[in-house]
Enzyme design. Structure first.
Site, PDB file in Angstrom:
ATOM      1  N   LYS A 100      69.383 -63.149   5.431  1.00  0.00           N
ATOM      2  CA  LYS A 100      69.605 -61.623   5.479  1.00  0.00           C
ATOM      3  C   LYS A 100      68.119 -61.071   5.749  1.00  0.00           C
ATOM      4  CE  LYS A 100      73.764 -61.873   2.629  1.00  0.00           C
ATOM      5  NZ  LYS A 100      74.746 -61.303   3.560  1.00  0.00           N
ATOM      6  N   ARG A 139      83.983 -67.289   3.255  1.00  0.00           N
ATOM      7  CA  ARG A 139      85.084 -67.804   3.790  1.00  0.00           C
ATOM      8  C   ARG A 139      85.330 -69.286   3.677  1.00  0.00           C
ATOM      9  NH1 ARG A 139      84.278 -65.107   9.573  1.00  0.00           N
ATOM     10  NH2 ARG A 139      83.059 -63.643   8.186  1.00  0.00           N
TER      11      ARG A 139
END
Length: 586
Positions: free
Chosen positions: A366, A443
Site C-alpha cells: 500500500k 478473501r
C-alpha cells in the site's frame, strides 16, 4: 473449576494473559489434545468493563515481544446504573435533567409559549427561561442540537434540551441512541454523576416503544461514555454513575431490556478495543487469547479450538497459509462454538470474521495518499465483530441455536517467504487461485474459513470483512454492503440491523462479472480489477461456500472506523447478536 477449553496444538498452551486485564491466566494440564483448565476471570459477571482511570501497565510473559515497549494499561471496571422512575420531571433531583424534543415539540404559540404540555409546565416553573433561551440560541429541536441551562431553586442543577429532529420514524433506534450519546457528552462536559432522561412526547409511545426507546438511550449513553484510554499516559476519571428514565415505563420488562442492552454494549466495547489496539500489541496469537478468554469466562456455553499453522496445513488451508507466510508472527485459526446450556438445537449458524491484524499489502504494498496503511490495524474488524458478538451472546445465552465463531487470523507482510504476485494457492476445497494482487488478501483467508464453516454442518453463514475500498466509494463511511444469493437471509440480516440501529445496503451479485475473475492457469484469480470490485470480491467468496448453506457477506470497510473521532465503532456486533437471537427459540 471451569470446563476445559480445547486447544489444538502444543504451541497453543503458551497462551498466557497478555492483552490488558481482560485476559485470564490459566494453567496447562497434560492431556491428550492439550486441554487446559481455566480459572474464573475477574469481573466476569460485569457486563461493562472499560477504562475509567489509569492502572498499572501489564507485565507478563508475552510483554517482552511487544515492539516499542507498548503495553495496554490495566482496565478497571466502571459501572453505570439505570433506574426507571415514575415521577414528575420537576420532582427529580440530580445533576442534569435531559429532555429529548422534536421540532414539533418546540412549536410555540403567539405568546412564545410552548404548546407541548411537558415543556410548557417545565418552562412555567423556570419563569419562561427555557422559551427565552431556546429563542435566543435558535434551538428548534433539530437533530444534533442541544442547549443546557444551569439553574438554582429546582431539583435539577441543570436542564438540557436535546434535539431529535422531525421525530423518530420507522426504526427509532438510531435517533434515540444519538440522544443517549448527547446525554453522555453533556455529562462529561459538566462532570455530572447522575442524569435523568425524559421525552417531551413520551405519552405518544406505546409500552413496547417505551422499552425500545429506553434501551436505545441506554446503549447510546453507555457507548458515548466509553473512552479507550489504555494507550494514553493520562486520562480523566468518568464521573457518570447513574441514569434515571422518567416516563418511559418501569418494572421487570424494562429491567430485562436494559440488561440486554448492557450485554450487547459489553460486546461492542470489546470489539472497539480489539480494533483500536495497534498491531504491535494485537498479534494473531493475542487475538486467539481473547477468544480463549471468552470461552473460559462463559465456559457453560462455549468451547474453543485454536489451530496453529501445522494443523491448518493438515486441513489443506493453502489459501490462508499463503497470506500468513511472510510474517514472523504465526497465524492462528480460531473456532469458538456456542451451545445453549439446556434444550435442543433448532438452528446452526456460523459467523466468520476477517482477521488480518495488520495488512501492508504484501508485495503489492500500500503506497501513496489515501492508501490508509497507517490504519490497517482495523483490517481485523470482521473478527472483532465476531468475537464481540460471542462475548455478548455468552451473557445472553439464547436457547435453541448453535453458533460457530470462526476467524483465520494472520498478518499480510513482506519477506522472502511471502507469497508473490503470480503464485498459485490451493484452498481447502481443492480450488486453485492465481494471486494477481497480494493486497487482495482478505478473501484468501476467508476462503478457507468459509470452507471450514461449511464443514461444521451449519445452516446459515454470515461473514464480515473490511474487504474492499470499492465498497467505501459506493456507500460511504457509514453504510456496509450486503451480498447474498438468498433473499430470505438478506431479509433476516437487514431486519436485525434495523433493530440494532446499523445501516446495511444490499448490492447485486452480478454473475456476468465473474468473467473478470478467470485465470488462464488456475481456477480463478483473486481480484478482477477496479470496476465492481466489491461485487467480484463477493463472487470470489461464493466459490468457497457449499450450495447447501445459506450465506451472506457484509463488507464493512466503511463503518468499521470513525475517521472524525479517530476510533473504532464496534460496527456489526449489535446486528449479529440480534440476528442470532432472532434465529433462536427466545
Amino acid at each position: 473449576m471451569a470446563a476445559p477449553i480445547r486447544l489444538a496444538s502444543a504451541s497453543s498452551v503458551t497462551l498466557l494473559a497478555s492483552y490488558s486485564s481482560i485476559f485470564t491466566k490459566f494453567r496447562p494440564i497434560p492431556h491428550l489434545g492439550f486441554s487446559i483448565s481455566v480459572t474464573n476471570a475477574a469481573n466476569s459477571g460485569n457486563p461493562l468493563l472499560f477504562c475509567s482511570r489509569r492502572g498499572k501497565r501489564t507485565t507478563h510473559a508475552l510483554a517482552k515481544a511487544s515492539l516499542g515497549l507498548t503495553y495496554p494499561a490495566e482496565i478497571e471496571s466502571h459501572k453505570i446504573s439505570f433506574a426507571a422512575k415514575d415521577i414528575n420531571l420537576l420532582e427529580w433531583k440530580g445533576d442534569i435533567l435531559a429532555v429529548g424534543v422534536t421540532e414539533k415539540d418546540m412549536i410555540k404559540d403567539e405568546n412564545l409559549e410552548f404548546q407541548n404540555v411537558v415543556l410548557k409546565n417545565l418552562d412555567s416553573q423556570l419563569n419562561g427561561l427555557l422559551s427565552e433561551v431556546s429563542t435566543e440560541e435558535d434551538f428548534t429541536g433539530k437533530a444534533g442540537q442541544s442547549t443546557i441551562l444551569r439553574l438554582s431553586g429546582l431539583g435539577a442543577k441543570r436542564v438540557s434540551l436535546v434535539g431529535l429532529g422531525n421525530g423518530p420514524t420507522g426504526s427509532s433506534t438510531s435517533a434515540y441512541r444519538s440522544l443517549g450519546e448527547s446525554v453522555a457528552s453533556l455529562a462529561k462536559a459538566s462532570q455530572a454523576s447522575n442524569v435523568a432522561v425524559a421525552l417531551a412526547s413520551s405519552q405518544d409511545l406505546t409500552p413496547e416503544l417505551k422499552l425500545a426507546t429506553a434501551s436505545a438511550i441506554a446503549t447510546g449513553t453507555l457507548l458515548g461514555s466509553y473512552e479507550d484510554n489504555r494507550f494514553k499516559s493520562e486520562s480523566k476519571k468518568l464521573a457518570l454513575k447513574s441514569i434515571d428514565f422518567l416516563g418511559l415505563g418501569s418494572g421487570p420488562e424494562l429491567e430485562k431490556k436494559l440488561k440486554y442492552s448492557q450485554e450487547i454494549c459489553s460486546g461492542v466495547i470489546l470489539g472497539k478495543e480489539l480494533v483500536n489496539a495497534p498491531a504491535n500489541v494485537l498479534t494473531p496469537e493475542v487475538l486467539a487469547e481473547e477468544a480463549v478468554k471468552i470461552a473460559s469466562t462463559y465456559s457453560d456455553v462455549f468451547t474453543a479450538t485454536i489451530l496453529d499453522a501445522e494443523q491448518c496445513k493438515e486441513l489443506k488451508m493453502g489459501s490462508f497459509l499463503g497470506v500468513a507466510a511472510a510474517s514472523t508472527n504465526p497465524p492462528k485459526f480460531i473456532h469458538l462454538c456456542y451451545k445453549p446450556p439446556t434444550g435442543s438445537i433448532k438452528s446452526k449458524l456460523a459467523l466468520v470474521g476477517k482477521g488480518l491484524t495488520f495488512d501492508c499489502g504484501g508485495y503489492n504494498i500500500k503506497t501513496g495518499p489515501g492508501c490508509l496503511i497507517e490504519l490497517m490495524k482495523f483490517d481485523m474488524g470482521g473478527s472483532a465483530a465476531v468475537l464481540g458478538a460471542a462475548k455478548a451472546l455468552g451473557q445472553i445465552k439464547p436457547p435453541g441455536v448453535e453458533v460457530h465463531f470462526i476467524v483465520a487470523a494472520c498478518e499480510n507482510m513482506i519477506s522472502g517467504t511471502g507469497m508473490r504476485p503470480g503464485d498459485i494457492l490451493t484452498a481447502s476445497n481443492g480450488k486453485t487461485i492465481e494471486v494477481n494482487n497480494t493486497d487482495a488478501e482478505g478473501r484468501l483467508t476467508l476462503a478457507d474459513a468459509l470452507v471450514y464453516a461449511c464443514n461444521q454442518g451449519v445452516d446459515k453463514i454470515v461473514d464480515l470483512a473490511t474487504l474492499t475500498g470499492a465498497c467505501i466509494v459506493a456507500l460511504g463511511p457509514s453504510i456496509a454492503g450486503v451480498f447474498t444469493p438468498s433473499d430470505n437471509l438478506a431479509k433476516e440480516v437487514v431486519a436485525a440491523s434495523e433493530v440494532a440501529g446499523e445501516k446495511l445496503w444490499r448490492l447485486p451479485m452480478e454473475e456476468s462479472y465473474w468473467d473478470s475473475m478467470k485465470s488462464g492457469v488456475a481456477d480463478m484469480v483473486n481480484t478482477g480489477g477496479r470496476q465492481g470490485g466489491s461485487i467480484t470480491a463477493a463472487l470470489f467468496l461464493k466459490q468457497f461456500v457449499s450450495e447447501k448453506v445459506e450465506w451472506l457477506h457484509i463488507d464493512m470497510a466503511g463503518p468499521v472506523w470513525n475517521d472524525k473521532k479517530k476510533t473504532a465503532t464496534g460496527f456489526g456486533i449489535p446486528t449479529l447478536v440480534e440476528w442470532v437471537v432472532a434465529n433462536s427459540s427466545s
